[in-house]
Design a protein around this motif. Sequence first.
Motif, short mmCIF file in Angstrom:
data_model
loop_
_atom_site.label_atom_id
_atom_site.label_comp_id
_atom_site.label_asym_id
_atom_site.label_seq_id
_atom_site.Cartn_x
_atom_site.Cartn_y
_atom_site.Cartn_z
N LEU A 110 16.00 94.54 8.95
CA LEU A 110 17.38 94.13 9.19
C LEU A 110 17.50 93.10 10.32
CD1 LEU A 110 19.05 97.62 8.76
CD2 LEU A 110 19.10 95.72 7.16
N TYR A 111 16.49 92.98 11.16
CA TYR A 111 16.36 91.92 12.16
C TYR A 111 17.61 91.75 13.04
CZ TYR A 111 12.55 90.95 8.96
OH TYR A 111 11.45 91.08 8.15
N PRO A 112 17.90 92.74 13.89
CA PRO A 112 19.10 92.64 14.74
C PRO A 112 18.90 91.79 16.00
CG PRO A 112 17.98 94.70 15.17
CD PRO A 112 17.23 94.04 14.04
N ILE A 113 17.65 91.40 16.30
CA ILE A 113 17.39 90.71 17.56
C ILE A 113 17.57 89.21 17.42
CG2 ILE A 113 15.72 90.32 19.41
CD1 ILE A 113 16.76 93.21 19.14
N GLU A 114 18.42 88.66 18.28
CA GLU A 114 18.65 87.21 18.36
C GLU A 114 17.97 86.66 19.61
OE1 GLU A 114 20.66 85.31 16.11
OE2 GLU A 114 20.51 87.13 14.89
N LEU A 115 17.49 85.42 19.52
CA LEU A 115 16.83 84.78 20.65
C LEU A 115 17.69 83.64 21.18
CD1 LEU A 115 14.46 86.52 19.74
CD2 LEU A 115 12.96 84.53 20.01
N TYR A 116 17.76 83.57 22.51
CA TYR A 116 18.45 82.49 23.20
C TYR A 116 17.48 81.85 24.19
CZ TYR A 116 22.74 84.56 21.35
OH TYR A 116 23.71 85.04 20.50
N LEU A 176 16.30 87.98 24.81
CA LEU A 176 16.37 88.76 23.58
C LEU A 176 17.66 89.56 23.62
CD1 LEU A 176 13.32 88.04 23.81
CD2 LEU A 176 12.82 90.24 22.73
N ALA A 177 18.46 89.43 22.56
CA ALA A 177 19.75 90.13 22.49
C ALA A 177 19.85 90.87 21.17
CB ALA A 177 20.90 89.13 22.64
N SER A 178 20.55 91.99 21.18
CA SER A 178 20.74 92.78 19.97
C SER A 178 22.13 92.55 19.40
CB SER A 178 20.55 94.27 20.26
OG SER A 178 20.86 95.04 19.10
N LEU A 179 22.17 92.10 18.15
CA LEU A 179 23.42 92.01 17.40
C LEU A 179 23.57 93.36 16.70
CD1 LEU A 179 25.69 90.02 16.81
CD2 LEU A 179 24.37 89.17 14.88
N ALA A 180 24.20 94.28 17.39
CA ALA A 180 24.05 95.70 17.11
C ALA A 180 24.39 96.12 15.69
CB ALA A 180 24.90 96.51 18.10
N TRP A 181 25.43 95.53 15.11
CA TRP A 181 25.87 96.02 13.81
C TRP A 181 24.85 95.77 12.70
CZ3 TRP A 181 27.30 94.30 8.87
CH2 TRP A 181 28.00 95.24 8.12
N GLY A 202 10.82 94.94 21.26
CA GLY A 202 9.48 95.10 21.80
C GLY A 202 8.41 94.42 20.97
N VAL A 203 8.50 94.50 19.64
CA VAL A 203 7.48 93.86 18.81
C VAL A 203 7.59 92.34 18.91
CG1 VAL A 203 7.15 95.81 17.24
CG2 VAL A 203 8.88 94.09 16.71
N ILE A 204 8.83 91.81 19.06
CA ILE A 204 8.98 90.38 19.30
C ILE A 204 8.38 90.02 20.66
CG2 ILE A 204 10.68 88.56 19.77
CD1 ILE A 204 12.49 89.84 17.68
N ALA A 205 8.65 90.83 21.66
CA ALA A 205 8.09 90.59 22.99
C ALA A 205 6.56 90.63 22.96
CB ALA A 205 8.64 91.61 23.98
N ALA A 206 5.98 91.53 22.15
CA ALA A 206 4.52 91.60 22.04
C ALA A 206 3.96 90.29 21.50
CB ALA A 206 4.11 92.76 21.14
N GLN A 218 29.67 88.56 22.75
CA GLN A 218 30.95 89.25 22.72
C GLN A 218 30.76 90.74 22.97
OE1 GLN A 218 33.59 87.11 22.59
NE2 GLN A 218 31.84 85.70 22.64
N ASP A 219 31.62 91.29 23.81
CA ASP A 219 31.52 92.69 24.20
C ASP A 219 31.57 93.60 22.98
OD1 ASP A 219 31.35 94.79 26.09
OD2 ASP A 219 33.51 95.10 25.94
N GLU A 220 30.67 94.59 22.96
CA GLU A 220 30.53 95.57 21.88
C GLU A 220 30.21 94.92 20.53
OE1 GLU A 220 33.37 98.67 21.66
OE2 GLU A 220 33.17 99.21 23.78
N GLU A 221 29.64 93.72 20.59
CA GLU A 221 29.11 93.07 19.39
C GLU A 221 27.63 92.77 19.57
OE1 GLU A 221 30.54 92.30 16.54
OE2 GLU A 221 32.64 92.79 16.96
N GLU A 222 27.30 92.18 20.73
CA GLU A 222 25.94 91.73 21.00
C GLU A 222 25.69 91.84 22.49
OE1 GLU A 222 23.19 87.78 19.94
OE2 GLU A 222 25.36 87.74 19.63
N THR A 223 24.44 92.13 22.87
CA THR A 223 24.14 92.30 24.29
C THR A 223 22.67 91.99 24.57
OG1 THR A 223 24.38 93.83 26.17
CG2 THR A 223 23.51 94.75 24.11
N THR A 224 22.39 91.56 25.78
CA THR A 224 21.04 91.20 26.19
C THR A 224 20.22 92.46 26.45
OG1 THR A 224 22.01 89.29 27.30
CG2 THR A 224 19.69 89.78 27.77
N ILE A 225 18.98 92.48 25.95
CA ILE A 225 18.11 93.64 26.24
C ILE A 225 16.97 93.30 27.19
CG2 ILE A 225 18.70 94.80 24.08
CD1 ILE A 225 15.96 93.93 23.01
N CYS A 226 16.52 92.03 27.23
CA CYS A 226 15.51 91.65 28.21
C CYS A 226 15.43 90.13 28.29
CB CYS A 226 14.14 92.24 27.90
SG CYS A 226 13.27 91.51 26.51
#
Length: 457
Positions: A52-58, A110-115, A134-138, A169-177
């Motif tokens: 489902l690939y929820p991780i976005e890169l900036y 790395l940010a998660s587009l949670a939905w 984590g696997v992207i970070a690896a 956007q709040d409660e849509e996507e957020t930075t994880i690392c």
Amino acid sequence: MAISGRTSKTEPLNLGLAELAELLYFSAGLTRKYRFGGELHYMRAASATGALYPIELYVVAGDVTGLEAGVYHFDPLGFQLSRIRKGDYRAEIAAISSDSIAMAPATIALASLAWKNAWKYEARSYRHWFWDGGVIAANLMSLSASIGSPTRIVQGFVDQTVNELLGLQDEEETTICLSPVGPEGHRSTDRQLKRIDPILPKVQPLSGEETKYASIWEAHRASFLHSKEEVDNWTKVSLETLNSQRTTYPKIPLPTPMIEITRSRKLGEVILQRGSTRRFARSPITFPQLSTILRTSTGPIPRDYLPESGNLIETYFIANTVEGLDPGSYFYAPEQESLEQLKRGEMRQMSAYLCLGQPLFGDASVVFFLMTRLRELLGALGNRGYRAAQLEGGIVAGKIYLAAYALGLGASGSTFYDDAVTEFFSPHAKEKSTMIAVGVGVPAYKARSGRVLPQFT
């Protein structure tokens, strides 16, 4: 070797647009396409739960040759960077996170587009943010090491400020690392920090209707850092992370790892070959192959909150069929470069049961269960320690994937029955919590390798 995070290069490459493109492509680019139900689907360079690939890169770029300073979103389908802010914002991020960001040519966020996976996995999908990240970070860490410039994982930052910088956007996507990439240069000249004004980028909706999972965001906000002072305090916490413990279990020394095999294949080729194996042949892997995977996956993790040598993850596994090693359950003691034999005997039914009864993990040659002392970790690092443990579990899982495919094997990740895994490996694993499970073995079919798709060449 690069997969473990170690590098033999003495002169790191400068980070230009071509090098940045390689890091982005082999971390989160599209490597396969297929049709399902008449629709075209893509798969990416790193695995993701449910594909489902929820991780976005900036990218926060400041000194990348061939790229104007700015904040960019990485679009894997168009293989392009879309600029969302002009200017060099490295100093602004460093002021609320790690000084290393100010000296790196660029930082990948790395940010998660949670939905994207919450609709399927609901509240449990929170841990998937960090597995998939984590696997992207690896991949990113291995690629950076291969060019002689190891990256760091930064989890200490003021969440709200970074999210606003990226236009999340709040409660849509957020930075994880955050991950500063490229050789360190000089800190940008002293200047007054720019104000980060809110922006509202245009986005394409994922669906006509999206369901909110409030418990996910409540858990995530409970681990926010709100000031640089909180960031500094969090990254200075002292935590005992030695995985060794005095036990009376039989000790089995690890054989020499198969370094010559992992060096014979280029990292990009390994990443293109990687995919989640759907059928294992029940054929044995060798003890040297297992040794290589264990040593490679537990290499150093450069990060802002702990020394490189202090890993949070402890590796337990069930060996179903390994030439030179009795079937049974084991613990890997990296300091002694040995295994502790916990139980002997045929355990295929158990390895399948622990992974939600999936036969795939009864057929695997080895099933790894990556665990941590979560209660101690939360006591030292607070709620944010949960993020750290889950992300490191994902990183180790990502390295297991890469090591397995470098050896010509297959791998697949899995969720699990949390309490049952702890109970099975106890008393050795008493009060430890499982972060992720990964099965490794000989594929029962010949899979086609991924490739750099024509539109990206």
